[in-house]
Design a protein around this motif. Structure first.
Motif, PDB file in Angstrom:
ATOM      1  N   LYS A 172      -8.187  -8.095  32.732  1.00  0.00           N
ATOM      2  CA  LYS A 172      -8.985  -7.314  33.682  1.00  0.00           C
ATOM      3  C   LYS A 172     -10.310  -6.844  33.051  1.00  0.00           C
ATOM      4  O   LYS A 172     -11.380  -7.066  33.637  1.00  0.00           O
ATOM      5  N   THR A 176     -14.807 -10.370  44.231  1.00  0.00           N
ATOM      6  CA  THR A 176     -14.515 -10.202  42.800  1.00  0.00           C
ATOM      7  C   THR A 176     -13.725  -8.916  42.579  1.00  0.00           C
ATOM      8  O   THR A 176     -12.732  -8.898  41.838  1.00  0.00           O
ATOM      9  N   MET A 205     -12.656  -9.777  32.721  1.00  0.00           N
ATOM     10  CA  MET A 205     -13.204 -10.187  34.025  1.00  0.00           C
ATOM     11  C   MET A 205     -14.339  -9.244  34.433  1.00  0.00           C
ATOM     12  O   MET A 205     -15.351  -9.677  34.994  1.00  0.00           O
ATOM     13  N   GLU A 206     -14.168  -7.952  34.167  1.00  0.00           N
ATOM     14  CA  GLU A 206     -15.238  -6.999  34.498  1.00  0.00           C
ATOM     15  C   GLU A 206     -16.501  -7.313  33.688  1.00  0.00           C
ATOM     16  O   GLU A 206     -17.611  -7.275  34.210  1.00  0.00           O
ATOM     17  N   TYR A 236     -15.206 -16.176  40.758  1.00  0.00           N
ATOM     18  CA  TYR A 236     -14.155 -15.205  41.071  1.00  0.00           C
ATOM     19  C   TYR A 236     -13.963 -15.099  42.591  1.00  0.00           C
ATOM     20  O   TYR A 236     -12.838 -14.943  43.075  1.00  0.00           O
ATOM     21  N   ILE A 260      -9.956  -8.662  40.915  1.00  0.00           N
ATOM     22  CA  ILE A 260      -9.665  -7.881  39.704  1.00  0.00           C
ATOM     23  C   ILE A 260      -8.628  -6.797  40.020  1.00  0.00           C
ATOM     24  O   ILE A 260      -7.685  -6.581  39.250  1.00  0.00           O
TER      25      ILE A 260
END
Ligand SMILES: [Fe+2]
Length: 384
Positions: free
Chosen positions: A283, A317, A286-287, A297, A321
């Motif tokens: 996570k 996105t 991904m951020e 995404y 997430i």
């Protein structure tokens, strides 16, 4: 675009595919049978041994530890050389398959595992005939050309990699995954999910790997929580196993990303199981990456039925997430490395040891300083 694809000569997927094992081995093979104690306890090992009853078998059961140290592989090589085996069959999770894969490559060669781990010697040709039968749906080791090993003294965890280490045969029979306990289902399934997601956004992804990775993400996302709660559901186990295989067929060609780049040094330093390390990192990475690959995404969010075409990339996105965070929480994955003791004294080691191909494939490059800032933010992370 140009790319080279390298796969096992035979990949078999489906229920009862185990039954094809004996017909795929060279005649008169003397087999080193590498398996974990869990395969023995679940009865899977007996099914495999029954399949191999026409062949001479040398058992190497329970010789491989998790996150396998070099010495584990050395013992397999020593046994294989002493007994004069001509083929290797591995039944187990990533640790068992990776260790057996290296043993199959090195038994006919000279030297020990450390020689090849540290590049003092090179694998210069195909080793023994090697068959991989995964009992987890996660690591993809049945397809890849690399094996992740650990020097437990130097605390170095990295891959031995060679085009000659791709298994000859991969047999993915979902029935073999039925006995996985929930924690293993979660960690290995999230590893497969992370591998598919990182493959999709990898800077080395291509027109073959992208569709495979997207389908893998959607299959695993749709079914993983269900098999975590109800491991006996063979249909859903089959979907996750298929997703894991597709994930492996994608990432083995495309490379991965910063989750895997950082999971290896963090895992070896703090003894965090690989799938858990990946899940914790997914996570926040991904951020970090979102500004570089929001369009990707967004596609994955739609593939996971989390949104529809027309929604903004930013919204999709965020939904993806958030949903991944929920999935990890539902399967009791720790929210941070706090319980594993990650602190600033570890940062130098992690920065120094994270520069693998995975980091090179990350869609948003990370400098050493940026890795440091990222690690600082991780230590502050307590709540998902
Ligand atoms: Fe992985």
């Amino acid at each position: 675009m140009s790319f080279t694809l390298l796969y096992p000569e035979t990949i078999i997927f489906g229920k009862n595919s185990l039954e094809q094992l004996s017909s795929l081995l060279p005649e008169l093979s003397k087999i080193l049978l590498v398996a974990g104690r869990s395969a023995e306890a679940s009865g899977v090992l007996k099914r495999v041994k029954d399949q191999l009853s026409d062949f001479e078998q040398i058992d190497a059961i329970g010789m491989v530890m998790a996150e396998p140290p070099l010495e584990c592989v050395d013992s397999l090589i020593e046994l294989g050389r002493r007994e004069g085996v001509t083929a290797v069959v591995a039944i187990g999770g990533g640790s068992v398959i990776d260790s057996a894969k290296v043993a199959a490559a090195l038994i006919p060669l000279e030297g020990d595992t450390g020689d090849y781990f540290y590049g003092k010697r090179e694998i210069n040709g195909r080793g023994l005939f090697f068959v991989a039968l995964p009992t987890t749906a996660g690591t993809g080791a049945e397809v890849t050309k690399n094996a992740v090993l650990t020097d437990s003294v130097a605390k170095i965890k990295k891959s031995i990699r060679s085009i000659y280490m791709v298994p000859d045969v991969a047999i993915v029979d979902p029935e073999l995954t039925l006995s996985m306990p929930p924690a293993v289902t979660a960690a290995s399934g999230l590893d497969a999910f992370t591998q598919a997601l990182e493959s999709f956004t990898s800077s080395d992804a291509n027109s073959v790997t992208r569709p495979l990775a997207k389908l893998a993400v959607s299959k695993i996302f749709a079914n993983l929580a269900d098999v975590y709660h109800n491991g006996a559901d063979l249909e859903k186990r089959s979907e996750v196993a298929e997703g894991s295989l597709l994930s492996a067929m994608a990432f083995s060609q495309s490379g991965l990303g910063a989750v895997h780049g950082l999971a290896h040094p963090i895992g070896s330093l703090l003894k965090v199981p690989h799938g858990v390390a990946c899940s914790i990192l997914l996570k926040p990475i991904m951020e970090w990456n979102a500004s570089s690959c929001a369009a990707d995404y967004a596609q994955l969010a739609i593939a996971c039925n989390l949104g529809v075409e027309g929604e903004s990339e930013e919204t999709l996105t965020r939904k993806l997430i958030y949903a991944i965070g929920q999935l990890c929480r539902e399967m009791a994955i720790p929210a941070s490395f706090a319980d594993f003791g990650l602190s600033s004294e570890h940062f130098e080691f992690i920065v120094k040891n994270c520069r693998s191909r995975s980091m090179e494939c990350n869609p948003r490059p990370m400098s050493d300083d940026e890795v440091l800032v990222f690690l600082e933010s991780l230590t502050a992370l307590r709540v998902r």
